[in-house]
Design a protein around this motif. Structure first.
Motif, PDB file in Angstrom:
ATOM      1  N   SER A   3       0.827  -1.209   0.000  1.00 48.39           N
ATOM      2  CA  SER A   3       0.000   0.000   0.000  1.00 48.39           C
ATOM      3  C   SER A   3       0.861   1.259   0.000  1.00 48.39           C
ATOM      4  CB  SER A   3      -0.926   0.012   1.216  1.00 48.39           C
ATOM      5  OG  SER A   3      -1.828  -1.043   1.146  1.00 48.39           O
ATOM      6  N   LEU A   7       0.641   4.156  -2.803  1.00 46.46           N
ATOM      7  CA  LEU A   7       0.367   5.555  -2.484  1.00 46.46           C
ATOM      8  C   LEU A   7       1.472   6.489  -2.970  1.00 46.46           C
ATOM      9  CD1 LEU A   7      -1.175   5.175   1.071  1.00 46.46           C
ATOM     10  CD2 LEU A   7      -2.355   5.792  -1.048  1.00 46.46           C
ATOM     11  N   ARG A  35      -6.241   1.599  -7.246  1.00 48.18           N
ATOM     12  CA  ARG A  35      -5.385   2.795  -7.313  1.00 48.18           C
ATOM     13  C   ARG A  35      -4.951   3.061  -8.751  1.00 48.18           C
ATOM     14  NH1 ARG A  35      -4.024   7.638  -6.476  1.00 48.18           N
ATOM     15  NH2 ARG A  35      -1.908   8.059  -5.879  1.00 48.18           N
ATOM     16  N   LYS A  38      -7.915   4.513 -10.562  1.00 51.17           N
ATOM     17  CA  LYS A  38      -8.081   5.926 -10.205  1.00 51.17           C
ATOM     18  C   LYS A  38      -7.053   6.803 -10.906  1.00 51.17           C
ATOM     19  CE  LYS A  38      -8.547   8.988  -6.258  1.00 51.17           C
ATOM     20  NZ  LYS A  38      -8.589   9.111  -4.818  1.00 51.17           N
TER      21      LYS A  38
END
Length: 161
Positions: A3, A7, A35, A38
């Motif tokens: 993660s 990020l 992710r 997005k």
């Protein structure tokens, strides 16, 4: 750790960890795929979904299917969208509202309105979610009159019951 890499937009490191760290579960894979979705990395989403299928066999879940279908919708990956449709049928996700609305959207955006309409019609009840998946497809295809007629006819059927 995966993660954190995601990020920080360190996709390569995240993918390496997903492939080599034992015990990484579907939730972690879905987080990385979401992710990428997005971020607009539709090709990476497709690659990741493909890797998930090969690493986990039938271990895809409904979240994975929806993420994949959304990437197919945006990028016009009809063949892969059809494969995900088959997976959703095999795993009984095709009757989940989120999966079904994603399928309708995918077929609409891939200019397959007859398939989108067929999915919409075969549903036992049409919800606001499935309507909101189908009607923009007609607008996207510049078939606004068809959308209005469909809406009017269904509204008439609802009122006459």
């Amino acid at each position: 750790m995966v993660s954190g890499y995601v990020l920080a937009d360190m996709w390569g490191e995240a993918f390496d960890l997903l492939q080599w760290v034992p015990g990484v579960n579907i939730v972690t894979w879905n987080a990385v795929a979401a992710r990428n979705l997005k971020a607009g990395n539709d090709g990476e989403v497709m690659r990741l979904v493909s890797q998930m299928r090969s690493c986990h066999g039938p271990g895809l879940d409904s979240v994975t299917v929806v993420i994949g279908l959304r990437a197919c919708s945006r990028s016009g990956y009809l063949r892969i969208g059809k494969e995900l449709h088959a997976v959703s049928i095999r795993l009984c996700f095709d009757r989940l509202e989120r999966a079904e609305s994603s399928l309708i959207t995918m077929y609409s955006k891939c200019q397959m309105m007859s398939s989108a309409y067929c999915l919409f019609r075969t549903r036992s009840t049409q919800s606001i979610v499935t309507w909101n998946s189908l009607l923009p497809g007609y607008a996207f295809m510049d078939q606004v009159e068809e959308a209005i007629l469909l809406f009017r006819d269904d509204l008439f059927l609802c009122l006459s019951k």
